[in-house]
Design an enzyme around this catalytic site. Structure first.
Site, PDB file in Angstrom:
ATOM      1  N   GLU A   9     -18.594  41.001   0.091  1.00 15.49           N
ATOM      2  CA  GLU A   9     -17.098  41.217   0.403  1.00 15.49           C
ATOM      3  C   GLU A   9     -17.315  42.240   1.659  1.00 15.49           C
ATOM      4  OE1 GLU A   9     -14.580  39.386  -0.200  1.00 15.49           O
ATOM      5  OE2 GLU A   9     -15.092  38.562  -2.311  1.00 15.49           O
TER       6      GLU A   9
ATOM      7  N   CYS B 191      -9.642  46.539   4.356  1.00 15.04           N
ATOM      8  CA  CYS B 191     -10.261  45.400   5.127  1.00 15.04           C
ATOM      9  C   CYS B 191      -9.518  44.263   5.257  1.00 15.04           C
ATOM     10  CB  CYS B 191     -11.303  44.936   3.679  1.00 15.04           C
ATOM     11  SG  CYS B 191     -10.503  44.383   2.320  1.00 15.04           S
TER      12      CYS B 191
HETATM   13  P1  NDP Z   1     -20.141  50.879   3.236  1.00 14.70           P
HETATM   14  O1  NDP Z   1     -20.743  49.678   3.523  1.00 14.70           O
HETATM   15  O2  NDP Z   1     -20.564  52.172   3.837  1.00 14.70           O
HETATM   16  O3  NDP Z   1     -20.270  51.083   1.705  1.00 14.70           O
HETATM   17  C1  NDP Z   1     -19.833  50.335   0.552  1.00 14.70           C
HETATM   18  C2  NDP Z   1     -20.673  50.721  -0.708  1.00 14.70           C
HETATM   19  O4  NDP Z   1     -22.000  50.470  -0.697  1.00 14.70           O
HETATM   20  C3  NDP Z   1     -20.491  52.451  -1.109  1.00 14.70           C
HETATM   21  O5  NDP Z   1     -20.513  52.470  -2.344  1.00 14.70           O
HETATM   22  C4  NDP Z   1     -21.978  52.750  -0.417  1.00 14.70           C
HETATM   23  O6  NDP Z   1     -22.375  54.080  -1.112  1.00 14.70           O
HETATM   24  C5  NDP Z   1     -22.907  51.633  -0.943  1.00 14.70           C
HETATM   25  N1  NDP Z   1     -23.891  51.642  -0.083  1.00 14.70           N
HETATM   26  C6  NDP Z   1     -24.292  52.240   1.091  1.00 14.70           C
HETATM   27  N2  NDP Z   1     -25.668  51.913   1.471  1.00 14.70           N
HETATM   28  C7  NDP Z   1     -26.179  51.213   0.456  1.00 14.70           C
HETATM   29  C8  NDP Z   1     -27.271  50.492   0.305  1.00 14.70           C
HETATM   30  N3  NDP Z   1     -28.491  50.704   1.188  1.00 14.70           N
HETATM   31  N4  NDP Z   1     -27.834  49.823  -0.724  1.00 14.70           N
HETATM   32  C9  NDP Z   1     -26.580  49.502  -1.626  1.00 14.70           C
HETATM   33  N5  NDP Z   1     -25.314  50.114  -1.300  1.00 14.70           N
HETATM   34  C10 NDP Z   1     -25.045  50.841  -0.511  1.00 14.70           C
HETATM   35  O7  NDP Z   1     -18.426  50.693   3.130  1.00 14.70           O
HETATM   36  P2  NDP Z   1     -17.405  51.838   3.252  1.00 14.70           P
HETATM   37  O8  NDP Z   1     -17.486  52.476   1.734  1.00 14.70           O
HETATM   38  O9  NDP Z   1     -17.342  52.483   4.402  1.00 14.70           O
HETATM   39  O10 NDP Z   1     -16.073  50.624   3.185  1.00 14.70           O
HETATM   40  C11 NDP Z   1     -15.586  50.408   4.182  1.00 14.70           C
HETATM   41  C12 NDP Z   1     -15.900  48.866   4.651  1.00 14.70           C
HETATM   42  O11 NDP Z   1     -15.744  48.135   3.426  1.00 14.70           O
HETATM   43  C13 NDP Z   1     -15.102  48.165   5.827  1.00 14.70           C
HETATM   44  O12 NDP Z   1     -15.867  47.576   6.557  1.00 14.70           O
HETATM   45  C14 NDP Z   1     -13.987  47.574   4.917  1.00 14.70           C
HETATM   46  O13 NDP Z   1     -13.618  46.372   5.881  1.00 14.70           O
HETATM   47  C15 NDP Z   1     -15.035  47.043   3.887  1.00 14.70           C
HETATM   48  N6  NDP Z   1     -14.151  46.285   2.841  1.00 14.70           N
HETATM   49  C16 NDP Z   1     -14.226  44.947   2.595  1.00 14.70           C
HETATM   50  C17 NDP Z   1     -13.388  44.427   1.628  1.00 14.70           C
HETATM   51  C18 NDP Z   1     -13.285  43.070   0.981  1.00 14.70           C
HETATM   52  O14 NDP Z   1     -13.008  42.600   0.137  1.00 14.70           O
HETATM   53  N7  NDP Z   1     -13.878  42.314   2.031  1.00 14.70           N
HETATM   54  C19 NDP Z   1     -12.357  45.489   0.925  1.00 14.70           C
HETATM   55  C20 NDP Z   1     -12.395  46.865   1.138  1.00 14.70           C
HETATM   56  C21 NDP Z   1     -13.387  47.098   2.236  1.00 14.70           C
HETATM   57  P3  NDP Z   1     -21.886  55.418  -0.459  1.00 14.70           P
HETATM   58  O15 NDP Z   1     -20.438  55.548  -0.160  1.00 14.70           O
HETATM   59  O16 NDP Z   1     -22.163  56.286  -1.427  1.00 14.70           O
HETATM   60  O17 NDP Z   1     -22.793  55.605   0.868  1.00 14.70           O
END
Ligand code: NDP
Length: 483
Positions: free
Chosen positions: A227, A261
C-alpha cells in the site's frame, strides 16, 4: 484528557530492534495453531471483546495517538471510529467469506463434490506508517487475525506506543497466548521482519520503501501487499454542486494536515466554473486554524524532513508560474504548515508529479471532463480519486475511466469508511488489497478440495478406462459446447 494539542514526540519508549524479530516471529508461530483452532466463532468472540475494550478506552487511544503524532483530537477520534468499524466488519464476515463453500462440480465431474476454502497462512508481518498509526495497521491486522493468522506488527519508529497499545489491549481482552506481537525500531527492524521467513508481509508506506520491502521479501519468496503513496485527484464537472465540492476538497486536502495517503492533492475543474470554485476553496481554506492551539484544524507536520519536501514543491510550482491563491512560503512555521492553495500549476512540476504529503492543494482548470480524466490518469500513482457532477450516472461512467483503486462520486474518501470495500491502488500506489472480502482473502491460501460421491459411469482418469471413453467424452463436449 484531549484538550491541548501536544507536540509530536519522536523519542521511542520501547525499542526492540532487528534482534527481537526472530523471537517475536517464533512466539507468533507457536501461538498460531491455537488461534486457528478456535475457529471463526472463537476468533469473532475474541476480536469483538477487543473492539469493545478499545471503544471503552477510546480517550486513552486518542491521547496515545496525539502524543506521538500531535494530530488534532478530532483527527485522532476519526482513527478510533474507523478502527472499531473495520475490526467489527472483519470479525463478523471472516466466516462467511473464508469458510468452506460448495461450488458446482460441472457435468464432466458430476460424481464429485467440490468445495473451496481459505486457510490461514501462518504468521503475517505488518509494517505500518506513522500518519494513521492505529487505523492503517488495523486493516491488515484485523483481516489477518480474523482469518486465523497470528501477526507481528512493526509500527513506524515515530509511533511505537500506538502499536504497543493495540497489542496490549488485545492481550488484555483475550485469554491465551499473544496473537499480535509488536517489534519496534527503525527501518532496519522492518527489513529484518521482511527477511524473517514470515508467510506474508503487508506493507503500508512510501512507494520507495515499498520497493525495498519487495526486494527483501523476494529473498524468501515471501508474498507482499504494497500500500504505497498517492497523488489523489478530484474532477469537478460544470454541473457539480460547487459548494459541496469545495467543502469536500478542502477537508480532503487539509485534514490531518495533508498527511493522508488518500488525501486530495490535485483538482481538475472545468473552466466555466473554475473561478467560482477557486474562490470557494480559497475562502474555506483561509478560515482554517493551524498550530498549537486547542481549536486547531491542522496539527503539525510529523516528519521533520517532510517540511522541506512540501516547501520545495511549493517553490518549484511558483517559480514555474503557478498562481498562489492562498498561503505560500510564509505558511511555514515549523512544525506547522498553514493551508496553501495553488492554481494553474504546470503539469510537469513536482507538485503534480510527486506526493507532497502536506496541506497543499493544486487546482488546475481543464476545458472538459475528458481532459480531466487524461490528467488524472497521467500520474504514476493510482490510489484514490473523486468526481463531482450533478449527474450521478455520468459520475459512475467517469469513475470507470479512472486508473485508480478507489473512486468516490460526490464525496471524498468515502471508500475508506466502508469496511466492505477493498482498499488499495495500482501503479506506484502498490498492489493487493486490505479491507473487505478481498482484504480477508489476501491473508489466506486458497484450498480446493474434491470428494467423490459415487463411482463415475465413465472413468477418464484411469489407465484402466474402457476403450473409446475419451472419444465418447469428446463427442459429448461437441454436442454440449461445440456450437
Ligand atoms: P515509510 O515508507 O518511510 O515507512 C513505512 C514503514 O516502513 C515504517 O514502519 C518504516 O519504519 C518502515 N521501513 C522503513 N525502511 C524499511 C525497510 N528498508 N524495510 C522494511 N520496512 C522499512 O513511510 P511513512 O511512515 O513516512 O508513511 C508515509 C507514506 O505512507 C506516504 O507515502 C503515504 O502515502 C503512505 N501511506 C500509504 C497508505 C496506503 O494505504 N496506500 C496509507 C498511509 C500512508 P520507520 O518509520 O521506523 O523508518
Amino acid at each position: 484528557m484531549t484538550t491541548e494539542t501536544p507536540a509530536p514526540r519522536h523519542e521511542t519508549d520501547v525499542t526492540s530492534g532487528p534482534g527481537a524479530v526472530g523471537a517475536a516471529v517464533a512466539a507468533a508461530r507457536e501461538a498460531q495453531p491455537w488461534w486457528a483452532g478456535i475457529g471463526f466463532a472463537g476468533r469473532k468472540k475474541a476480536l469483538d471483546a477487543w473492539r469493545v475494550l478499545i471503544l471503552r478506552r477510546a480517550d486513552e487511544l486518542v491521547d496515545v495517538i496525539r502524543a506521538e503524532t500531535g494530530k488534532t483530537a478530532d483527527d485522532a477520534r476519526l482513527e478510533v471510529i474507523l478502527v472499531a468499524d473495520h475490526l467489527r466488519w472483519a470479525a463478523a464476515h471472516a466466516g462467511k467469506v473464508l469458510g468452506r463453500r460448495r461450488v458446482p462440480s460441472g457435468l464432466l465431474m458430476f460424481n464429485q463434490s467440490a468445495t473451496v476454502e481459505y486457510r490461514p497462512l501462518g504468521v503475517v508481518g505488518v509494517i505500518g506508517p506513522w500518519n494513521y498509526p492505529a487505523f492503517i495497521p488495523i486493516g491488515p491486522v484485523s483481516a489477518a487475525l480474523a482469518a486465523g493468522n497470528t501477526v507481528v506488527l512493526k509500527p513506524s519508529e515515530l509511533t511505537p506506543a500506538v502499536g504497543q497499545w493495540l497489542a496490549d489491549t488485545l492481550a488484555e481482552a483475550v485469554d491465551g497466548p499473544r496473537v499480535l506481537r509488536v517489534v519496534t525500531g527503525s527501518g532496519e527492524t522492518g527489513a529484518a521482519l521482511c527477511r524473517a521467513a514470515v508467510d506474508k508481509i503487508s506493507f503500508t508506506g512510501s512507494s520507495a520503501t515499498g520497493r525495498r520491502v519487495m526486494a527483501a521479501c523476494a529473498e524468501n519468496l515471501t508474498p507482499v501487499v504494497i500500500e504505497g503513496g498517492g497523488k489523489d485527484a478530484m474532477i469537478v464537472a460544470a454541473d457539480a454542486d460547487l459548494d459541496a465540492a469545495a467543502d469536500a476538497a478542502v477537508w480532503a486536502a487539509m485534514s490531518n494536515a495533508g498527511q493522508t495517503c488518500v488525501g486530495l492533492e490535485r483538482v481538475y475543474v472545468v473552466s466555466e466554473v473554475a473561478d467560482r470554485f477557486l474562490r470557494l476553496v480559497g475562502d474555506r481554506a483561509a478560515a482554517l486554524r493551524t498550530g498549537d492551539r486547542p481549536d486547531a484544524d491542522l496539527g503539525p507536520i510529523v516528519l521533520p524532513r517532510q517540511l522541506e519536501i512540501i516547501k520545495a514543491h511549493v517553490r518549484d510550482a511558483v517559480a514555474r508560474g503557478a498562481r498562489v491563491v492562498l498561503g505560500g512560503t510564509e505558511s511555514f512555521t515549523p512544525p506547522y504548515v498553514a493551508p496553501i492553495v495553488l492554481a494553474d500549476v504546470p503539469e510537469d512540476s513536482v507538485a503534480l508529479t510527486e506526493e507532497t504529503f502536506g496541506p497543499v492543494l493544486v487546482v488546475n482548470r481543464v476545458t472538459c471532463v475528458d481532459e480531466a480524466v487524461d490528467q488524472v490518469n497521467a500520474s504514476a500513482y493510482g490510489l484514490g480519486a473523486s468526481v463531482y457532477t450533478g449527474d450521478r450516472s455520468q459520475g459512475r461512467r467517469i469513475a470507470g475511466r479512472l486508473r485508480a483503486g478507489m473512486v468516490s462520486v460526490n464525496a471524498v474518501i468515502a471508500f475508506a469508511g466502508i469496511p466492505a470495500l477493498p482498499f488499495g491502488g495500482v501503479g506506484d500506489s502498490g498492489f493487493g488489497r486490505v479491507h473487505g472480502p478481498d482484504g480477508l482473502r489476501e491473508f489466506t491460501r486458497t484450498q480446493a478440495v474434491t470428494s467423490q460421491r459415487f463411482r463415475p459411469l465413465m472413468q477418464p482418469n484411469s489407465f484402466g478406462r474402457a476403450p473409446g471413453t475419451m472419444q465418447t467424452l469428446v463427442r459429448m463436449m461437441r454436442a454440449l459446447y461445440g456450437r
